[in-house]
Design a protein around this motif. Structure first.
Motif, PDB file in Angstrom:
ATOM      1  N   ASN A  30     -30.794  -6.023  15.203  1.00  0.00           N
ATOM      2  CA  ASN A  30     -31.466  -6.967  14.014  1.00  0.00           C
ATOM      3  C   ASN A  30     -29.793  -6.956  13.289  1.00  0.00           C
ATOM      4  OD1 ASN A  30     -33.480  -8.129  12.594  1.00  0.00           O
ATOM      5  ND2 ASN A  30     -33.192  -6.652  10.922  1.00  0.00           N
ATOM      6  N   VAL A  49     -31.054 -14.004   9.228  1.00  0.00           N
ATOM      7  CA  VAL A  49     -31.259 -13.061  10.113  1.00  0.00           C
ATOM      8  C   VAL A  49     -30.926 -13.637  11.559  1.00  0.00           C
ATOM      9  CG1 VAL A  49     -32.940 -11.633  11.454  1.00  0.00           C
ATOM     10  CG2 VAL A  49     -33.152 -12.024   9.109  1.00  0.00           C
ATOM     11  N   GLY A  50     -30.110 -12.901  12.432  1.00  0.00           N
ATOM     12  CA  GLY A  50     -29.656 -13.508  13.633  1.00  0.00           C
ATOM     13  C   GLY A  50     -28.330 -14.018  13.800  1.00  0.00           C
ATOM     14  N   ILE A  69     -29.970 -18.921 -11.509  1.00  0.00           N
ATOM     15  CA  ILE A  69     -30.253 -17.473 -11.483  1.00  0.00           C
ATOM     16  C   ILE A  69     -29.194 -16.759 -12.209  1.00  0.00           C
ATOM     17  CG2 ILE A  69     -30.794 -15.391 -10.341  1.00  0.00           C
ATOM     18  CD1 ILE A  69     -31.886 -16.949  -8.097  1.00  0.00           C
ATOM     19  N   PRO A  70     -29.308 -16.286 -13.558  1.00  0.00           N
ATOM     20  CA  PRO A  70     -28.297 -15.860 -14.100  1.00  0.00           C
ATOM     21  C   PRO A  70     -27.685 -14.256 -13.540  1.00  0.00           C
ATOM     22  CG  PRO A  70     -29.957 -16.103 -15.781  1.00  0.00           C
ATOM     23  CD  PRO A  70     -30.611 -16.224 -14.402  1.00  0.00           C
ATOM     24  N   LYS A 282     -26.113  -6.635 -12.912  1.00  0.00           N
ATOM     25  CA  LYS A 282     -26.743  -7.499 -14.129  1.00  0.00           C
ATOM     26  C   LYS A 282     -27.145  -6.869 -15.173  1.00  0.00           C
ATOM     27  CE  LYS A 282     -30.214 -11.208 -14.698  1.00  0.00           C
ATOM     28  NZ  LYS A 282     -31.197 -12.004 -13.742  1.00  0.00           N
ATOM     29  N   GLN A 283     -28.188  -5.738 -14.768  1.00  0.00           N
ATOM     30  CA  GLN A 283     -28.725  -4.967 -15.666  1.00  0.00           C
ATOM     31  C   GLN A 283     -27.645  -4.140 -16.595  1.00  0.00           C
ATOM     32  OE1 GLN A 283     -31.239  -3.003 -12.964  1.00  0.00           O
ATOM     33  NE2 GLN A 283     -32.964  -4.370 -13.102  1.00  0.00           N
ATOM     34  N   SER A 298     -32.476  -7.437  -0.310  1.00  0.00           N
ATOM     35  CA  SER A 298     -32.864  -7.865   0.856  1.00  0.00           C
ATOM     36  C   SER A 298     -31.616  -8.986   1.431  1.00  0.00           C
ATOM     37  CB  SER A 298     -34.190  -8.780   0.780  1.00  0.00           C
ATOM     38  OG  SER A 298     -34.166  -9.980  -0.060  1.00  0.00           O
ATOM     39  N   TYR A 299     -31.583  -9.353   2.625  1.00  0.00           N
ATOM     40  CA  TYR A 299     -30.480 -10.288   3.059  1.00  0.00           C
ATOM     41  C   TYR A 299     -30.403 -11.690   2.414  1.00  0.00           C
ATOM     42  CZ  TYR A 299     -33.893 -13.110   5.769  1.00  0.00           C
ATOM     43  OH  TYR A 299     -34.849 -13.873   6.122  1.00  0.00           O
ATOM     44  N   ASN A 300     -31.241 -12.125   1.784  1.00  0.00           N
ATOM     45  CA  ASN A 300     -31.195 -13.377   0.923  1.00  0.00           C
ATOM     46  C   ASN A 300     -31.857 -13.286  -0.282  1.00  0.00           C
ATOM     47  OD1 ASN A 300     -33.954 -13.206   1.632  1.00  0.00           O
ATOM     48  ND2 ASN A 300     -34.128 -15.411   2.472  1.00  0.00           N
ATOM     49  N   GLY A 301     -31.839 -12.078  -0.866  1.00  0.00           N
ATOM     50  CA  GLY A 301     -32.364 -11.581  -2.271  1.00  0.00           C
ATOM     51  C   GLY A 301     -31.497 -11.461  -3.126  1.00  0.00           C
ATOM     52  N   VAL A 302     -31.765 -11.601  -4.608  1.00  0.00           N
ATOM     53  CA  VAL A 302     -30.890 -10.848  -5.563  1.00  0.00           C
ATOM     54  C   VAL A 302     -30.943  -9.361  -5.740  1.00  0.00           C
ATOM     55  CG1 VAL A 302     -30.776 -10.859  -8.181  1.00  0.00           C
ATOM     56  CG2 VAL A 302     -31.661 -12.880  -7.012  1.00  0.00           C
TER      57      VAL A 302
ATOM     58  N   LEU B  29     -35.331 -16.315 -15.604  1.00  0.00           N
ATOM     59  CA  LEU B  29     -35.203 -16.224 -13.979  1.00  0.00           C
ATOM     60  C   LEU B  29     -34.589 -15.091 -13.612  1.00  0.00           C
ATOM     61  CD1 LEU B  29     -36.496 -17.730 -11.423  1.00  0.00           C
ATOM     62  CD2 LEU B  29     -34.349 -18.880 -11.541  1.00  0.00           C
ATOM     63  N   GLU B  31     -35.417 -13.981  -9.925  1.00  0.00           N
ATOM     64  CA  GLU B  31     -35.290 -14.035  -8.461  1.00  0.00           C
ATOM     65  C   GLU B  31     -36.053 -15.518  -8.289  1.00  0.00           C
ATOM     66  OE1 GLU B  31     -34.229 -13.991  -5.398  1.00  0.00           O
ATOM     67  OE2 GLU B  31     -34.610 -11.959  -5.129  1.00  0.00           O
ATOM     68  N   ASN B  33     -36.477 -17.239  -4.309  1.00  0.00           N
ATOM     69  CA  ASN B  33     -35.972 -16.865  -2.989  1.00  0.00           C
ATOM     70  C   ASN B  33     -37.038 -17.602  -2.006  1.00  0.00           C
ATOM     71  OD1 ASN B  33     -36.636 -15.182  -0.360  1.00  0.00           O
ATOM     72  ND2 ASN B  33     -34.895 -14.184  -1.382  1.00  0.00           N
ATOM     73  N   LEU B  37     -38.262 -17.802   8.346  1.00  0.00           N
ATOM     74  CA  LEU B  37     -37.772 -17.007   9.626  1.00  0.00           C
ATOM     75  C   LEU B  37     -38.683 -17.078  10.822  1.00  0.00           C
ATOM     76  CD1 LEU B  37     -35.642 -14.798  10.626  1.00  0.00           C
ATOM     77  CD2 LEU B  37     -37.310 -12.970   9.543  1.00  0.00           C
ATOM     78  N   THR B  56     -34.979 -13.107  17.240  1.00  0.00           N
ATOM     79  CA  THR B  56     -34.840 -14.318  16.448  1.00  0.00           C
ATOM     80  C   THR B  56     -34.270 -15.482  17.423  1.00  0.00           C
ATOM     81  OG1 THR B  56     -32.383 -13.736  15.612  1.00  0.00           O
ATOM     82  CG2 THR B  56     -34.207 -12.877  14.224  1.00  0.00           C
TER      83      THR B  56
END
Lengths: 406, 444
Positions: A30, A49-50, A69-70, A282-283, A298-302, B29, B31, B33, B37, B56
């Motif tokens: 992965n 991913v990939g 997104i602040p 941020k917190q 996560s790979y594409n998350g805040v 705000l 998140e 997303n 995939l 993938t």
């Protein structure tokens, strides 16, 4: 505009055990790539991913700034560090035969039991690059997560054997499983009295984790409201997220925001004092607290908070080093919880009575109840590094109420 | 489409998954997303071992498959293997959500729905709030060396409104969740939000401690569903019986395992988060009774477990995504409704408890449910809110102690949480049932 690039590659082989035999092998590779950009107190994130084109990802991240997104732009120190903990645990070509041999031995040594679940060998490579911060990590581990079922039992499983190691020792693993199986077949009676010394997996402390988040603490939702910097537990009680490569297995020394904790270990409680909080950058900026290196993403998350590396620092090697005499070792429990006032309740399914560290026998079912503040405060005795077998999780040793004895 | 080699069984599962995750915390705000995939999971079986891989690179699945064959040994009799013989060879295209896909709903519409609900979250003791919007649309394809060719879609969408309150040094959090399979189905009225918050306010300011002990308990449809899932659903997963002949005999179909009032069924046909029209081995969803009128009526199978136990396929081989192989899992697990009204169930209790909402549940020989909002029952009437850490009981004893089954069977679907088994966590499952009354449970 500051940019962060995170690349993570995991390569694993997973063996499934059915009725004690290896019946499958799964190969996973992965690759995840993340680009984060920061501008005007906003964050833009893109991930794949990939295979990916980093320039495309960069443009997508910039475009995502428009989502609004602040997020504060808090660069990391200009440090370069590379850690390579990888070492071959079992030669790749011998993996299947080695695991089949182990399981054949385990089945032969414990004929009254059947075994299931997984053996996973995994390698992690991770990089974090932003401006003059450049971190890389490579590590690997072998995880045995084996369910043990007494033949004829109506239960889906009766016991378990779970360790994560960086060196393979067939004898040690077989010994740990045999000790568990033999103990399961023995019998003992409850010690007298409603209060007893219990030894419980360190994950029990995880029930309190929410109360150590910055969100809970600064919104006055924590049981420990206003206690940051104060002694709230026994002075021997230490809780941290440990990313020290000498101890943490297959876990990068930096968190998802490229933060490295002091001495690679982020303390939430040190010597009983409420020392730190689970907070992302941020917190930390929002509430005015420190960020101590406990972010995940996560790979594409805040980025959000993560309990990776969560552990209780041992005060002794073995349970018998913490306390002599009779101790109830809780081996299998079923989903405990806490009430609003911090009263903890844990139904216990399998437990063993130990005397000076030696198994006397298996006890009937019961439940542990205690005030969380007392369990880790006045009734806390210590944390033993070794639980029931070598390489198992550490265990909390404390006095608690024993109720609902079967 | 794919070239399968002689002497092996092989199948290919492809999922094109679209998800949206929007989170607003305390009005800001947190998140936003959107993920798309596409991944494939490949299996090759030679009669002795299974070999799996995921990729993938879905344009080169054939190459990945050819590589996977390299680990296995050709078996000229593979078609006669009992596992392989059982596989259904379905050919179907079942796209239910093409005309209402959440992929086609604009970001503005999703955000507008969430912000309008977030604006309604306000109450005296609320210290933190979070509003979540989550959706998923998946397009699945399944092909096997036996000739199966199945394509179908799956969709869930919903919101979860979380309120955390504190009062006098105690804290309490609960969530109001609404989910469905179409965006327009997810409606939460202002009155529903007000009632939800009013109840939490009453709870945080007045809930009292209980005296631990054994009491009669009424479970809400939510708690009933968790109880069915945790207490008996997992025990019905046949992979736990493989290799244990004693247990297989012990679990003979027809054996009395619970109250005569009790019927539990399992099916992937219900639309919602547990909708599985074809499982991840290509088996078509069926209606499976686990307990009928208190007697064991069936169990849940993959082809491997069905072959070992010489039983029929049930459509319960599932994986959480294309990183994992399918194992025996639940879909929608329901306790069937009975004849009592809620008031009749309550009226039969002198002193006990009503569990309305829950935080989580788990189960082995003992099941455990951690209630969230719960009430005392006194002299046949719902009384004060109470603080309960857990309710527990021995599974088989408790199944025999069900002495009232409500007439309000409700199937529930969710956009958060999910079922965990071994290494695969967060599998969407549905569950539910009516209100049920259990004459004795340990309340702590």
């Amino acid at each position: 505009m500051r940019e962060e690039i995170i690349e993570k590659k995991t390569v694993s082989k997973c063996f499934n055990i059915t009725a004690g035999a290896i019946d499958s092998m799964r190969i996973n590779t992965n690759v995840e790539t993340t680009v984060r950009v920061y501008e005007n107190e906003k964050i833009g994130i893109a991930g794949r991913v990939g295979a990916c084109n980093i320039d495309e990802l960069r443009e997508e991240a910039k475009k995502n700034l428009a989502l609004g997104i602040p997020y504060p732009d808090l660069p990391n120190p200009p440090v370069e560090r590379s850690v390579d903990c990888y070492k071959e645990i079992v030669p790749d070509g011998e993996l299947v035969a080695t695991m089949k041999k182990l399981m054949a031995r385990v089945c032969a040594e414990n004929p009254e039991f059947t075994f299931g679940n997984k053996i996973i060998i995994e390698e992690t490579q991770q990089k974090y690059v932003s401006e003059k911060t450049n971190y890389s990590y490579r590590g690997n581990s072998l995880v045995f997560s084996i369910t043990i079922k007494f033949k004829g039992s109506a239960n889906i499983m009766d016991e378990g054997y779970s360790v994560e190691v960086t060196e393979y020792d067939e004898d040690e693993i077989a010994k740990g499983i045999k000790k568990t199986c033999d103990s399961f077949l023995s019998k003992a009676q409850f010690p007298e009295g409603e209060k007893a010394v219990v030894a419980i997996d360190e994950s029990l402390a995880g029930m309190m984790l929410a109360h150590f988040t910055a969100d809970y603490y600064f919104n006055h939702l924590s049981l420990f409201d206003g206690k940051l910097g104060e002694q709230i537990f026994n002075e021997k009680f230490n809780v941290c997220c440990d990313r020290d490569p000498k101890r943490a297995k297959n876990l990068p020394f930096f968190d998802a925001e490229g933060v490295v904790s002091e001495n690679d270990c982020a303390y939430l409680i040190k010597d009983g004092v409420m020392k730190g909080l689970f907070a992302t950058k941020k917190q930390a900026a929002q509430y005015g607290c420190e960020y101590i290196g406990v972010a995940g993403a996560s790979y594409n998350g805040v980025p959000s908070i993560s309990g990776a590396g969560f552990k209780l620092m041992p005060t002794a090697d073995d349970i018998s080093d913490v306390v002599k005499g009779e101790v109830i070792y809780v081996s299998v429990s079923s989903g405990g919880d806490m009430t609003a006032d911090g009263t903890l309740s844990l139904p216990v399914i399998v437990s063993y009575l130990l005397k000076d560290g030696e198994v006397v026998g298996k006890l009937p079912g019961f439940a542990v109840t205690a005030s969380a503040k007392d369990l880790f405060g006045k009734d806390f005795l210590g944390v033993a590094k070794n639980g029931f077998y070598k390489h198992s999780n550490s265990v909390i040793v404390a006095k608690a109420n024993i109720v609902n004895k079967e | 489409m794919f070239q399968f080699k002689e002497g092996f069984y092989a199948d290919i599962r492809i999922e094109d998954r679209f998800t949206t995750n929007i989170s607003i915390k305390n009005g800001q705000l947190e998140e936003y997303n959107v993920t798309t995939l596409k991944k494939a999971f490949l299996r090759v079986f030679d009669g002795e071992m299974w070999y799996y891989s995921s990729t993938t690179d879905t344009d080169n699945i054939q190459k990945e498959l050819d590589s996977l064959y390299g680990y296995a040994k050709a078996n000229p009799n593979i078609e006669e293997h009992p596992i392989v013989k059982r596989y259904e060879v379905n050919k179907d295209e079942l796209y239910q959500f093409a005309s209402c896909s959440v992929r086609d709903i604009s970001a503005e519409e999703k955000m507008a729905k969430l912000t309008s609900l977030d604006a309604l979250l306000a109450s005296e003791h609320m210290k933190m709030r979070r509003a979540l919007y989550l959706d998923r649309n998946s397009k699945f394809e399944f092909y096997s060396s036996k000739g199966a060719s199945v394509r179908y879609d799956y969709q869930t969408t919903g919101v979860s409104l979380v309120a955390a309150l504190a009062h006098n040094g105690e804290q309490f959090a609960d969530a109001l969740q609404k989910s469905g399979v179409r965006f327009e189905e997810v409606i939460v009225s202002e009155q529903e939000i007000k009632s939800f918050l009013d109840e939490l306010e009453t709870y945080i300011t007045t809930a009292k401690a209980i005296e631990p002990g054994a009491y009669p308990v009424i479970l809400s449809p939510l708690a009933t569903g968790v109880f069915a899932h945790e207490s008996f659903g997992h025990k019905s997963e046949a992979d736990f019986m493989v290799g244990d002949e004693t247990m297989a005999k012990e679990w003979e179909i027809g054996k009395k395992v619970g109250s005569e009032l009790l019927t539990i069924y399992e099916t992937g046909t219900l639309k919602g988060c547990g909708y599985v029209p074809y499982d991840d081995e290509g088996t078509k969803a069926k209606m499976n009774y686990l307990i009928k009128d208190g007697r064991l009526a069936g169990r849940l199978h993959s082809s491997s477990t069905a072959a070992v136990m010489n039983e029929e396929l049930t459509g319960n081989a599932r994986a959480i995504n294309c990183d994992y192989e399918p194992i025996v899992r639940m879909t929608n697990t329901m306790i069937q409704g009975g004849s009592s009204t809620f008031d009749e169930l309550v009226a039969g209790i002198k002193h006990g408890f009503y569990v309305k909402t829950i935080k989580h549940g788990s189960g082995m020989s003992t099941f455990t449910i951690a209630p969230s909002v719960a009430y005392e029952i006194v002299d046949g009437k719902i009384a004060d809110p109470v603080k309960i850490a857990v309710i527990t009981g021995n599974v088989f004893e408790t199944l025999g102690l069900i002495d009232g089954v409500g007439n309000d069977e409700t199937a529930l679907s969710f956009v958060t949480g999910g079922c965990g088994k071994m290494e695969q966590s967060g599998l969407p499952v549905g569950f539910g049932g009516p209100h049920i009354r259990v004459s004795k449970m340990n309340v702590q």
